[in-house]
Design an enzyme around this catalytic site. Structure first.
Site, PDB file in Angstrom:
ATOM      1  CD  GLU A 217      -7.029 -24.698 -58.532  1.00 45.13           C
ATOM      2  OE1 GLU A 217      -7.685 -24.278 -57.556  1.00 45.13           O
ATOM      3  OE2 GLU A 217      -6.009 -25.399 -58.411  1.00 45.13           O
TER       4      GLU A 217
ATOM      5  CG  ASP B 211      -8.254 -28.955 -54.995  1.00 48.29           C
ATOM      6  OD1 ASP B 211      -8.940 -27.980 -54.670  1.00 48.29           O
ATOM      7  OD2 ASP B 211      -7.067 -28.878 -55.319  1.00 48.29           O
TER       8      ASP B 211
ATOM      9  CD  GLU C 157      -2.523 -27.844 -51.611  1.00 52.48           C
ATOM     10  OE1 GLU C 157      -2.661 -26.618 -51.628  1.00 52.48           O
ATOM     11  OE2 GLU C 157      -3.010 -28.605 -52.472  1.00 52.48           O
TER      12      GLU C 157
HETATM   13  O1  GCW Z   1      -6.520 -26.751 -55.379  1.00 53.16           O
HETATM   14  C1  GCW Z   1      -5.555 -26.256 -54.624  1.00 53.16           C
HETATM   15  C2  GCW Z   1      -5.011 -25.123 -55.419  1.00 53.16           C
HETATM   16  C3  GCW Z   1      -4.111 -24.286 -54.585  1.00 53.16           C
HETATM   17  C4  GCW Z   1      -4.878 -23.837 -53.360  1.00 53.16           C
HETATM   18  C5  GCW Z   1      -5.375 -25.064 -52.609  1.00 53.16           C
HETATM   19  C6  GCW Z   1      -6.221 -24.709 -51.404  1.00 53.16           C
HETATM   20  C7  GCW Z   1      -4.655 -21.834 -52.127  1.00 53.16           C
HETATM   21  O2  GCW Z   1      -4.348 -25.632 -56.534  1.00 53.16           O
HETATM   22  O3  GCW Z   1      -3.692 -23.195 -55.359  1.00 53.16           O
HETATM   23  O4  GCW Z   1      -4.099 -23.034 -52.531  1.00 53.16           O
HETATM   24  O5  GCW Z   1      -6.168 -25.819 -53.445  1.00 53.16           O
HETATM   25  O6  GCW Z   1      -7.427 -24.698 -51.523  1.00 53.16           O
HETATM   26  O7  GCW Z   1      -5.664 -24.436 -50.355  1.00 53.16           O
END
Ligand code: GCW
Length: 721
Positions: free
Chosen positions: A411, A383, A309
């Site tokens: 989340e 995720d 990311e």
């Molecule tokens: O799911 C995603 C989240 C991000 C997060 C990422 C991760 C910290 O939306 O906010 O970043 O995972 O776990 O690195």
């Protein structure tokens, strides 16, 4: 020390014994105390030490807990033993109205004791009932003190006090996704607890209460900063602040860890490269780590998100994850520090199924990491969705210790608005059998090191804490912090036991309170799955903030689009990960792969994760996929409605402040469960072209209405921070 440790049996003078016995029956039937109706703001979490109102019960405990001996091999005092004394003094005087006589002593310690383990025994010493907490190290005594208090708080029978306990996993960490600006990524309970600007001078007493809460459930590490890291935390002005926090946490057995931004040598070191094989870069990290240990002598190590990311990483220099992790590991090794290298990597330019990418990347690296490196996968391959299968890396990297990362903060499960007790979700992962080394090679046993005989072991939970007075936002969300700690300590505990303990400590031992609250806690995760992502659906939430439904979203980078994951079309629904599709199922051990990869064998709870299923495919109930999907969405709504009713019955039995707060949230959850149901069913119906079956309420609005909802400033959203 002249005493006899009593292990399993309770010796008490006969008179006292019979008095105790007559009281034990009462212990299970706590009576609503007048104090229970007092307003409470939730700050005390589960460490509430209000007087036990039931007099015989209180007296029964008081009779045996007036004298406490804290025994370590040396018997010498320490800040940790002082913390244990303070906690026992506060706790027992609050609960029992006594001032216990607490002494230190040296003792013959059971050599079999693990580092952080303890034994609690009752004995008659000079004819006075005495409780002895024995441990190899002072931290074990502190854990024993909290356990003793927990037994009293939860009204457990006295003979349970003869216990020996030790944690199954060595490193039990909270991962804070806290920024130096004090915003918290995916945090829903206010700002970061760490007041960086006021530190190091002002040490908010709240840091101590954080440490107490963590220690009470056995958490022994805290990664202070977000994995989307800011290199500045590694500079001197911030290290001084980190050291101040470490000093506060140390007596509670909590070590501090930091996130390491891979490009730090360039950003704060003035180098032109962060190539892990460059000797100048290696020397920079070595010097940086030496500096950190000068501030924090017991620093735990680094957590790293690299090449994921947009974060920098070794692949920027055409090096592997092992090259990157090993460079940091070499710098940390002389000090005993570790690296937790996250396996959460995926790339939109890699054409393969996103759910397969971490496995593809890391499995070939097994055996190439330094001994002080953990690879840290999330519980599932995608995720933190409401339901995922376990991550296929568990069991697939026998030569590398793996740390399990779960998300305590919600989340994808309704942030701090929806009730979702996550112990059942984590248990589902921990209890999954990887079959890596034959039957019984559960994820829990992979991560506790017993399957592959690793000496070190780790588990991490992404924290849900913040500056909200009640710490976690939703008054019931602290149950997840509690559950994480308890499972990290002992993954064999049941969700039911954890829910029961937490409810008793947080609210009351009144069965009329314990029963309905634990019931809703235990049903909550499945209810959320039902109204958000039933039958293996995943990643169909709204963009960015991830709050609310967005199955129609198709305009993002491909691997972020909900349509990539649900693949709805005129034929059916779901992602084909069978051998005929992406064959993500094939990443598991053969037995597991066979089950997941076969539509007839795949558990229905994961059906649409692994298969593209025709709308009229018949499920076990005899109903079609479409009908079953609709009924799952409806079941989720129905369940939340039952909680609204059950909660109403608690009025007057718990304090008004928390009662009213939860009531408001549950009503909103019911409304939003309908939002999820209606939006998803209307959208999927454009493909299924089938009517809603009997028992499913008609949607309140049109699909366009739901598509038009755009929330702004949802807490914890990185793009809006
Ligand atoms: O799911 C995603 C989240 C991000 C997060 C990422 C991760 C910290 O939306 O906010 O970043 O995972 O776990 O690195």
């Amino acid at each position: 020390m002249r005493h006899r440790l009593v292990n399993d049996s309770l010796y008490l003078p006969p008179l006292m014994n019979s008095r105790l016995c007559s009281c034990l029956g009462l212990l299970a039937f706590g009576i609503l105390t007048p104090g229970a109706a007092r307003a409470e703001d939730g700050y005390r979490l589960w460490l509430r030490y209000d007087r036990i109102a039931d007099e015989p019960q209180r007296a029964a405990y008081a009779a045996v807990l007036g004298q406490v001996v804290l025994a370590t091999p040396t018997g010498t005092d320490s800040p940790t033993l002082a913390a244990a004394r303070d906690e026992l003094m506060t706790g027992l005087s609050g609960l029992l109205g006594i001032k216990p006589h607490i002494t230190l002593d040296s003792s013959v310690v059971n050599a079999a004791f693990a580092e952080e383990g303890y034994n609690i025994s009752l004995l008659a010493r000079d004819n006075v009932n005495t409780v002895v907490i024995t441990a190899n190290r002072d931290i074990g005594v502190l854990y024993g003190a909290f356990a003793l208090l927990r037994y009293v708080q939860t009204g457990r029978p006295i003979n349970d006090f003869a216990v020996t306990e030790a944690p199954k996993i060595k490193r039990r960490l909270l991962n804070h996704w806290d920024n130096l600006t004090r915003t918290v990524e995916r945090g829903y309970a206010g700002f970061s607890l760490w007041d960086w600007f006021a530190l190091p001078d002002y040490r908010d007493p709240r840091y101590t209460d954080y440490a107490r809460a963590c220690a009470s459930i056995g958490i022994n590490g805290s990664v202070l900063t977000s994995v989307n890291a800011n290199a500045l935390v590694l500079t001197e002005p911030f290290l001084v602040k980190v050291a101040a926090l470490a000093d506060v946490f140390r007596p509670y057995g909590i070590r501090v860890y930091l996130t390491a931004r891979f490009s730090a040598p360039v950003e704060i070191g003035g180098l032109s490269t962060a190539d892990p094989l460059d000797p100048v870069v290696q020397a920079w990290w070595k010097a940086k780590v030496d500096e950190i240990y000068r501030y924090v002598p017991d620093f735990g190590g680094f957590l790293v998100k690299a090449n994921s990311e947009g974060q920098p990483g070794p692949q920027d220099y055409h090096r592997t994850h092992a090259d990157g992790a090993n460079m940091l590991a070499d710098a940390l090794a002389p000090h005993g520090g570790i690296v937790m290298w996250r396996a959460f990597v995926y790339d939109q330019h890699v054409p393969d199924d996103r759910a397969k990418q971490a496995f593809n990347e890391f499995k070939p690296l097994d055996g190439m990491f330094r001994p002080n490196v953990f690879v840290q996968p999330k519980n599932g391959p995608l995720d933190f969705q409401p339901r995922e299968p376990f991550h296929p890396l568990f069991g697939a990297m026998p030569r590398t210790p793996l740390a399990l990362e779960v998300q305590i903060t919600q989340e994808y499960l309704g942030s701090a608005v929806h009730l979702a007790f996550l112990a059942p979700m984590w248990k589902e992962c921990l209890d999954s059998d990887t079959f890596a080394a034959g039957a019984g090679s559960t994820v829990a046993r992979v991560i506790d090191g017993s399957v592959d005989r690793h000496a070190d072991s780790a588990i991490a939970g992404v924290a849900n804490t913040g500056t909200d007075r009640n710490w976690c936002g939703h008054p019931l969300a602290a149950a997840n912090w509690y559950a994480f700690g308890r499972l990290a300590w002992d993954h064999s505990l049941s969700s039911g036991q954890i829910a029961d303990e937490w409810t008793r400590m947080t609210f009351s031992n009144d069965p009329q309170v314990v029963q309905p609250i634990t019931k809703m806690l235990l049903a909550s995760r499945e209810a959320v799955v039902n109204y958000m992502t039933p039958l293996g659906l995943h990643h169909i939430m709204a963009t960015d903030h991830h709050y609310g439904p967005g199955p129609w979203v198709d305009n993002l980078r491909p691997d972020w689009n909900p349509v990539y994951y649900h693949r709805a079309d005129a034929i059916g629904l779901g992602f084909d990960r069978s051998p005929a599709g992406s064959n993500a199922a094939g990443q598991y051990a053969p037995l597991v792969a066979k089950v997941y990869g076969d539509l007839a064998l795949c558990p229905e709870s994961l059906l649409l994760w692994f298969h593209h299923v025709p709308w009229d495919h018949q499920l076990k109930s005899g109903r079609t996929l479409w009908d079953e999907l609709c009924l799952h969405y409806q079941a989720g709504v129905n369940e939340v409605r039952m909680w609204v009713e059950a909660w109403a019955a608690l009025e007057g039995r718990i304090d008004q402040e928390r009662f009213a707060h939860v009531q408001t949230l549950l009503r909103r959850q019911e409304r939003e469960a309908r939002w999820w149901r209606d939006a998803c069913l209307l959208y999927f119906q454009t493909y299924s072209r089938r009517p809603l079956p009997a028992g499913v309420e008609p949607p309140e609005h049109t699909l366009d209405y739901y598509k038009g909802i755009h929330l702004r400033y949802v807490p914890g959203t990185p793009s809006e921070q």
